[in-house]
Design a protein around this motif. Structure first.
Motif, PDB file in Angstrom:
ATOM      1  N   PRO A  47       0.804  -1.215   0.000  1.00 33.86           N
ATOM      2  CA  PRO A  47       0.000   0.000   0.000  1.00 33.86           C
ATOM      3  C   PRO A  47       0.840   1.270   0.000  1.00 33.86           C
ATOM      4  CG  PRO A  47       0.101  -0.864   2.208  1.00 33.86           C
ATOM      5  CD  PRO A  47       0.805  -1.863   1.315  1.00 33.86           C
ATOM      6  N   GLU A  48       0.257   2.314  -0.558  1.00 29.73           N
ATOM      7  CA  GLU A  48       0.860   3.636  -0.454  1.00 29.73           C
ATOM      8  C   GLU A  48       0.454   4.247   0.876  1.00 29.73           C
ATOM      9  OE1 GLU A  48       1.210   6.315  -3.856  1.00 29.73           O
ATOM     10  OE2 GLU A  48      -0.204   4.959  -4.833  1.00 29.73           O
ATOM     11  N   ARG A  49       1.248   5.181   1.333  1.00 29.60           N
ATOM     12  CA  ARG A  49       0.976   5.822   2.615  1.00 29.60           C
ATOM     13  C   ARG A  49      -0.419   6.444   2.650  1.00 29.60           C
ATOM     14  NH1 ARG A  49       4.388  10.845   5.141  1.00 29.60           N
ATOM     15  NH2 ARG A  49       3.215  11.001   7.090  1.00 29.60           N
ATOM     16  N   ILE A  50      -0.831   7.035   1.555  1.00 31.41           N
ATOM     17  CA  ILE A  50      -2.134   7.691   1.486  1.00 31.41           C
ATOM     18  C   ILE A  50      -3.272   6.708   1.766  1.00 31.41           C
ATOM     19  CG2 ILE A  50      -2.488   7.340  -0.982  1.00 31.41           C
ATOM     20  CD1 ILE A  50      -3.618  10.139  -1.140  1.00 31.41           C
ATOM     21  N   GLN A  51      -3.044   5.428   1.542  1.00 27.31           N
ATOM     22  CA  GLN A  51      -4.077   4.410   1.711  1.00 27.31           C
ATOM     23  C   GLN A  51      -4.188   3.896   3.142  1.00 27.31           C
ATOM     24  OE1 GLN A  51      -2.352   1.928  -1.421  1.00 27.31           O
ATOM     25  NE2 GLN A  51      -4.350   2.030  -2.410  1.00 27.31           N
ATOM     26  N   VAL A  52      -3.176   4.112   3.950  1.00 27.05           N
ATOM     27  CA  VAL A  52      -3.172   3.501   5.284  1.00 27.05           C
ATOM     28  C   VAL A  52      -2.963   4.495   6.434  1.00 27.05           C
ATOM     29  CG1 VAL A  52      -2.411   1.269   4.404  1.00 27.05           C
ATOM     30  CG2 VAL A  52      -0.704   2.913   5.170  1.00 27.05           C
ATOM     31  N   ASP A  53      -2.616   5.723   6.120  1.00 26.42           N
ATOM     32  CA  ASP A  53      -2.327   6.727   7.133  1.00 26.42           C
ATOM     33  C   ASP A  53      -3.391   7.818   7.039  1.00 26.42           C
ATOM     34  OD1 ASP A  53      -1.344   8.951   8.555  1.00 26.42           O
ATOM     35  OD2 ASP A  53       0.743   8.478   8.072  1.00 26.42           O
ATOM     36  N   LYS A  54      -4.354   7.808   7.956  1.00 25.87           N
ATOM     37  CA  LYS A  54      -5.481   8.752   7.897  1.00 25.87           C
ATOM     38  C   LYS A  54      -5.023  10.198   8.048  1.00 25.87           C
ATOM     39  CE  LYS A  54      -8.933   5.478   9.442  1.00 25.87           C
ATOM     40  NZ  LYS A  54      -9.712   4.988  10.563  1.00 25.87           N
ATOM     41  N   GLU A  70     -15.321  11.022  -3.458  1.00 28.68           N
ATOM     42  CA  GLU A  70     -15.209  10.848  -4.905  1.00 28.68           C
ATOM     43  C   GLU A  70     -14.066   9.909  -5.288  1.00 28.68           C
ATOM     44  OE1 GLU A  70     -14.838  14.650  -6.727  1.00 28.68           O
ATOM     45  OE2 GLU A  70     -16.821  15.321  -6.080  1.00 28.68           O
ATOM     46  N   TYR A  71     -13.324   9.464  -4.298  1.00 27.61           N
ATOM     47  CA  TYR A  71     -12.149   8.643  -4.555  1.00 27.61           C
ATOM     48  C   TYR A  71     -12.314   7.269  -3.928  1.00 27.61           C
ATOM     49  CZ  TYR A  71      -9.887  12.821  -6.244  1.00 27.61           C
ATOM     50  OH  TYR A  71      -9.585  13.933  -6.974  1.00 27.61           O
ATOM     51  N   ASN A  72     -11.802   6.272  -4.601  1.00 25.78           N
ATOM     52  CA  ASN A  72     -11.792   4.908  -4.092  1.00 25.78           C
ATOM     53  C   ASN A  72     -10.339   4.598  -3.755  1.00 25.78           C
ATOM     54  OD1 ASN A  72     -11.903   2.198  -3.594  1.00 25.78           O
ATOM     55  ND2 ASN A  72     -13.106   1.698  -5.394  1.00 25.78           N
ATOM     56  N   TRP A  73      -9.958   4.840  -2.516  1.00 23.64           N
ATOM     57  CA  TRP A  73      -8.552   4.786  -2.115  1.00 23.64           C
ATOM     58  C   TRP A  73      -7.953   3.390  -2.231  1.00 23.64           C
ATOM     59  CZ3 TRP A  73      -6.934   9.454  -2.343  1.00 23.64           C
ATOM     60  CH2 TRP A  73      -7.791  10.509  -2.026  1.00 23.64           C
ATOM     61  N   LEU A  74      -8.753   2.350  -2.211  1.00 23.92           N
ATOM     62  CA  LEU A  74      -8.230   0.983  -2.333  1.00 23.92           C
ATOM     63  C   LEU A  74      -8.467   0.404  -3.723  1.00 23.92           C
ATOM     64  CD1 LEU A  74      -9.187  -0.404   1.184  1.00 23.92           C
ATOM     65  CD2 LEU A  74      -7.002   0.536   0.407  1.00 23.92           C
ATOM     66  N   PRO A  96      -4.241  -4.606   4.519  1.00 27.34           N
ATOM     67  CA  PRO A  96      -4.987  -4.741   5.781  1.00 27.34           C
ATOM     68  C   PRO A  96      -4.095  -4.666   7.021  1.00 27.34           C
ATOM     69  CG  PRO A  96      -5.743  -6.375   4.204  1.00 27.34           C
ATOM     70  CD  PRO A  96      -4.512  -5.730   3.614  1.00 27.34           C
ATOM     71  N   ASP A  97      -2.923  -5.280   6.959  1.00 24.30           N
ATOM     72  CA  ASP A  97      -2.021  -5.233   8.116  1.00 24.30           C
ATOM     73  C   ASP A  97      -1.484  -3.823   8.339  1.00 24.30           C
ATOM     74  OD1 ASP A  97      -2.285  -7.906   8.843  1.00 24.30           O
ATOM     75  OD2 ASP A  97      -0.745  -8.527   7.425  1.00 24.30           O
ATOM     76  N   PHE A  98      -1.195  -3.114   7.266  1.00 20.23           N
ATOM     77  CA  PHE A  98      -0.714  -1.745   7.422  1.00 20.23           C
ATOM     78  C   PHE A  98      -1.815  -0.834   7.949  1.00 20.23           C
ATOM     79  CE2 PHE A  98       3.179  -3.006   5.892  1.00 20.23           C
ATOM     80  CZ  PHE A  98       4.038  -1.960   5.627  1.00 20.23           C
TER      81      PHE A  98
END
Length: 120
Positions: A47-54, A70-74, A96-98
């Protein structure tokens, strides 16, 4: 801090078309492993950081002034997993683990998108 490109996460009808080259190459690698090298190919989805770091996602959303709905981050992971299932390619998705570590442990460098020591 350099902000990541977020166009690929936009919900749009051209997403699969944009990934066709990637899928073609992954299919060729899988076939090479199976037929020529007689070995198994395992795709690791990172995963990219944008996908796992709120917190980081909130910075991006604010910086680009976008509606996160408007975005589907996964979307990239979903497309890769569907491709693997359709083509009998083994995969492991680290997303999921990240996501479980979000906020409890910094896994990425602050100044670039790579994993830090804890991410590795």
């Amino acid at each position: 801090m350099e902000l990541p490109e977020i166009v690929i996460y936009k919900k749009d009808q051209y997403f699969n078309q944009r990934y066709q080259t990637t899928f073609k190459i992954l299919g060729e690698i899988s076939q090479l492993c199976r037929n020529d090298l007689h070995t198994k190919f395992l795709l690791c989805i990172i995963p990219e950081r944008i996908q796992v770091d709120k917190k980081f996602l909130n910075i991006i959303v604010g910086s680009y002034n976008v509606n996160p709905e408007e975005y589907n981050w996964l979307q990239p992971q979903k497309a890769l997993i569907r491709f693997c299932l359709d083509n009998n390619i083994q995969y492991i998705d680290l997303t999921p683990d990240f996501i479980k570590f979000d906020g409890r442990q910094k896994l990425y460098y602050e100044i670039d998108p790579h994993w830090n020591k804890d991410g590795h």
